[in-house]
Scaffold this motif. Structure first.
Motif, PDB file in Angstrom:
ATOM      1  N   ALA A  35       0.834  -1.204   0.000  1.00 27.28           N
ATOM      2  CA  ALA A  35       0.000   0.000   0.000  1.00 27.28           C
ATOM      3  C   ALA A  35       0.868   1.254   0.000  1.00 27.28           C
ATOM      4  CB  ALA A  35      -0.937  -0.008   1.203  1.00 27.28           C
ATOM      5  N   GLN A  36       1.939   1.243   0.794  1.00 31.06           N
ATOM      6  CA  GLN A  36       2.821   2.405   0.853  1.00 31.06           C
ATOM      7  C   GLN A  36       3.541   2.611  -0.473  1.00 31.06           C
ATOM      8  OE1 GLN A  36       3.048   4.525   3.799  1.00 31.06           O
ATOM      9  NE2 GLN A  36       3.606   5.745   2.011  1.00 31.06           N
ATOM     10  N   PHE A  37       3.919   1.522  -1.148  1.00 30.59           N
ATOM     11  CA  PHE A  37       4.563   1.612  -2.460  1.00 30.59           C
ATOM     12  C   PHE A  37       3.681   2.401  -3.422  1.00 30.59           C
ATOM     13  CE2 PHE A  37       4.790  -0.078  -6.791  1.00 30.59           C
ATOM     14  CZ  PHE A  37       6.118   0.164  -7.111  1.00 30.59           C
ATOM     15  N   LEU A  38       2.412   2.019  -3.538  1.00 31.28           N
ATOM     16  CA  LEU A  38       1.526   2.714  -4.473  1.00 31.28           C
ATOM     17  C   LEU A  38       1.221   4.132  -3.997  1.00 31.28           C
ATOM     18  CD1 LEU A  38      -0.035   2.730  -7.084  1.00 31.28           C
ATOM     19  CD2 LEU A  38      -1.958   1.669  -5.870  1.00 31.28           C
ATOM     20  N   ALA A  39       1.005   4.316  -2.710  1.00 28.41           N
ATOM     21  CA  ALA A  39       0.760   5.664  -2.181  1.00 28.41           C
ATOM     22  C   ALA A  39       1.929   6.586  -2.508  1.00 28.41           C
ATOM     23  CB  ALA A  39       0.532   5.598  -0.670  1.00 28.41           C
ATOM     24  N   ASP A  40       3.149   6.096  -2.367  1.00 26.67           N
ATOM     25  CA  ASP A  40       4.327   6.903  -2.673  1.00 26.67           C
ATOM     26  C   ASP A  40       4.385   7.254  -4.154  1.00 26.67           C
ATOM     27  OD1 ASP A  40       5.074   6.832  -0.011  1.00 26.67           O
ATOM     28  OD2 ASP A  40       6.627   5.295  -0.303  1.00 26.67           O
ATOM     29  N   ILE A  41       4.106   6.296  -5.028  1.00 27.79           N
ATOM     30  CA  ILE A  41       4.130   6.559  -6.473  1.00 27.79           C
ATOM     31  C   ILE A  41       3.073   7.589  -6.842  1.00 27.79           C
ATOM     32  CG2 ILE A  41       3.683   5.554  -8.767  1.00 27.79           C
ATOM     33  CD1 ILE A  41       6.435   4.742  -7.584  1.00 27.79           C
ATOM     34  N   PHE A  51       0.625  12.471 -13.645  1.00 27.56           N
ATOM     35  CA  PHE A  51       1.419  11.517 -14.418  1.00 27.56           C
ATOM     36  C   PHE A  51       2.895  11.894 -14.363  1.00 27.56           C
ATOM     37  CE2 PHE A  51       3.526   9.854 -18.131  1.00 27.56           C
ATOM     38  CZ  PHE A  51       3.032   8.559 -18.245  1.00 27.56           C
ATOM     39  N   ASP A  52       3.201  13.161 -14.628  1.00 24.53           N
ATOM     40  CA  ASP A  52       4.594  13.605 -14.612  1.00 24.53           C
ATOM     41  C   ASP A  52       5.242  13.360 -13.252  1.00 24.53           C
ATOM     42  OD1 ASP A  52       4.484  14.453 -17.266  1.00 24.53           O
ATOM     43  OD2 ASP A  52       3.981  16.519 -16.721  1.00 24.53           O
ATOM     44  N   ALA A  53       4.541  13.689 -12.190  1.00 20.62           N
ATOM     45  CA  ALA A  53       5.093  13.506 -10.843  1.00 20.62           C
ATOM     46  C   ALA A  53       5.288  12.022 -10.530  1.00 20.62           C
ATOM     47  CB  ALA A  53       4.185  14.163  -9.812  1.00 20.62           C
ATOM     48  N   ALA A  54       4.311  11.186 -10.875  1.00 19.10           N
ATOM     49  CA  ALA A  54       4.420   9.745 -10.616  1.00 19.10           C
ATOM     50  C   ALA A  54       5.535   9.125 -11.446  1.00 19.10           C
ATOM     51  CB  ALA A  54       3.081   9.062 -10.903  1.00 19.10           C
ATOM     52  N   TRP A  55       5.628   9.527 -12.708  1.00 18.88           N
ATOM     53  CA  TRP A  55       6.688   9.001 -13.583  1.00 18.88           C
ATOM     54  C   TRP A  55       8.061   9.364 -13.030  1.00 18.88           C
ATOM     55  CZ3 TRP A  55       7.864  10.971 -19.185  1.00 18.88           C
ATOM     56  CH2 TRP A  55       8.702  10.068 -19.840  1.00 18.88           C
ATOM     57  N   THR A  56       8.208  10.570 -12.509  1.00 16.84           N
ATOM     58  CA  THR A  56       9.463  10.975 -11.882  1.00 16.84           C
ATOM     59  C   THR A  56       9.752  10.110 -10.665  1.00 16.84           C
ATOM     60  OG1 THR A  56       9.278  13.246 -12.686  1.00 16.84           O
ATOM     61  CG2 THR A  56      10.658  12.898 -10.730  1.00 16.84           C
ATOM     62  N   ARG A  57       8.740   9.861  -9.831  1.00 13.21           N
ATOM     63  CA  ARG A  57       8.934   9.027  -8.641  1.00 13.21           C
ATOM     64  C   ARG A  57       9.320   7.599  -9.037  1.00 13.21           C
ATOM     65  NH1 ARG A  57       3.785  11.269  -7.298  1.00 13.21           N
ATOM     66  NH2 ARG A  57       4.104  13.210  -6.177  1.00 13.21           N
ATOM     67  N   ILE A  58       8.689   7.073 -10.082  1.00 14.23           N
ATOM     68  CA  ILE A  58       9.001   5.727 -10.564  1.00 14.23           C
ATOM     69  C   ILE A  58      10.466   5.651 -10.993  1.00 14.23           C
ATOM     70  CG2 ILE A  58       8.579   4.149 -12.513  1.00 14.23           C
ATOM     71  CD1 ILE A  58       5.565   4.957 -12.239  1.00 14.23           C
ATOM     72  N   ARG A  59      10.893   6.610 -11.790  1.00 15.35           N
ATOM     73  CA  ARG A  59      12.287   6.611 -12.256  1.00 15.35           C
ATOM     74  C   ARG A  59      13.255   6.810 -11.103  1.00 15.35           C
ATOM     75  NH1 ARG A  59      11.141  10.651 -17.127  1.00 15.35           N
ATOM     76  NH2 ARG A  59      10.754  11.794 -15.246  1.00 15.35           N
ATOM     77  N   ASN A  60      12.948   7.745 -10.200  1.00  9.39           N
ATOM     78  CA  ASN A  60      13.839   8.009  -9.064  1.00  9.39           C
ATOM     79  C   ASN A  60      13.974   6.800  -8.142  1.00  9.39           C
ATOM     80  OD1 ASN A  60      14.381  10.583  -9.973  1.00  9.39           O
ATOM     81  ND2 ASN A  60      12.992  11.590  -8.536  1.00  9.39           N
ATOM     82  N   ALA A  61      12.913   6.006  -8.039  1.00 12.27           N
ATOM     83  CA  ALA A  61      12.932   4.814  -7.195  1.00 12.27           C
ATOM     84  C   ALA A  61      13.562   3.614  -7.905  1.00 12.27           C
ATOM     85  CB  ALA A  61      11.516   4.472  -6.745  1.00 12.27           C
ATOM     86  N   GLY A  62      13.887   3.762  -9.191  1.00 12.09           N
ATOM     87  CA  GLY A  62      14.468   2.655  -9.937  1.00 12.09           C
ATOM     88  C   GLY A  62      13.477   1.557 -10.276  1.00 12.09           C
ATOM     89  N   VAL A  63      12.196   1.911 -10.310  1.00 10.66           N
ATOM     90  CA  VAL A  63      11.149   0.935 -10.643  1.00 10.66           C
ATOM     91  C   VAL A  63      11.115   0.774 -12.158  1.00 10.66           C
ATOM     92  CG1 VAL A  63       8.656   0.494 -10.593  1.00 10.66           C
ATOM     93  CG2 VAL A  63       9.795   1.525  -8.600  1.00 10.66           C
ATOM     94  N   THR A  64      11.157  -0.461 -12.627  1.00 10.35           N
ATOM     95  CA  THR A  64      11.071  -0.729 -14.055  1.00 10.35           C
ATOM     96  C   THR A  64       9.657  -0.419 -14.531  1.00 10.35           C
ATOM     97  OG1 THR A  64      12.731  -2.466 -13.876  1.00 10.35           O
ATOM     98  CG2 THR A  64      11.355  -2.498 -15.844  1.00 10.35           C
ATOM     99  N   PHE A  65       9.565   0.218 -15.695  1.00  9.52           N
ATOM    100  CA  PHE A  65       8.251   0.515 -16.277  1.00  9.52           C
ATOM    101  C   PHE A  65       8.278   0.175 -17.754  1.00  9.52           C
ATOM    102  CE2 PHE A  65      10.759   4.359 -16.539  1.00  9.52           C
ATOM    103  CZ  PHE A  65      10.496   4.866 -17.801  1.00  9.52           C
TER     104      PHE A  65
END
Length: 121
Positions: free
Chosen positions: A18-24, A70-84
């Motif tokens: 839940a925290q993973f998705l909330a953070d993204i 979208f822009d903010a989430a995409w930045t968080r995904i990249r910063n966290a090293g999450v593959t997309f």
């Protein structure tokens, strides 16, 4: 009138998932309502995270977001090293799509649920 109110999202560690998705998404978790940990979305739908010791079949959850989110989430995904990926089959890593005149991407949560962000339905 029929509306989706909530759905249960099974996890091996509901707090971590839940925290993973909330953070993204850049949103706060709700107060626990045992045995659930809710994540309230903007359209009054709640994702109720629950723990499971059993094998979990992965699900697909799609989130319609505005361009700024979208822009903010995409930045968080990249910063966290999450593959997309640009596609639900995960065949185009590190890319986004431009379907329906918008943008979209897919990524997996800690359990392997296939999560999607899209700016146009």
């Amino acid at each position: 009138m029929i509306e989706l109110n909530h759905t249960i999202v099974w996890a091996h560690d509901k707090a971590a998932s839940a925290q993973f998705l909330a953070d993204i998404l850049g949103i706060a978790l709700g107060a626990p309502t045992p045995p659930f940990l809710p994540l309230q979305l903007g359209n009054a739908v709640t994702l109720d995270y629950a723990d499971s010791r059993a094998e979990i079949g992965t699900q697909h959850y799609a989130f319609l977001v505005d361009d700024a989110t979208f822009d903010a989430a995409w930045t968080r995904i990249r910063n966290a090293g999450v593959t997309f990926w640009a596609d639900p089959q995960h065949s185009t890593p590190g890319e986004i799509n431009n379907w329906n005149g918008g943008r979209g991407l897919y990524f997996a949560d800690p359990v392997g649920h296939n999560l999607e962000l899209l700016t146009r339905a």
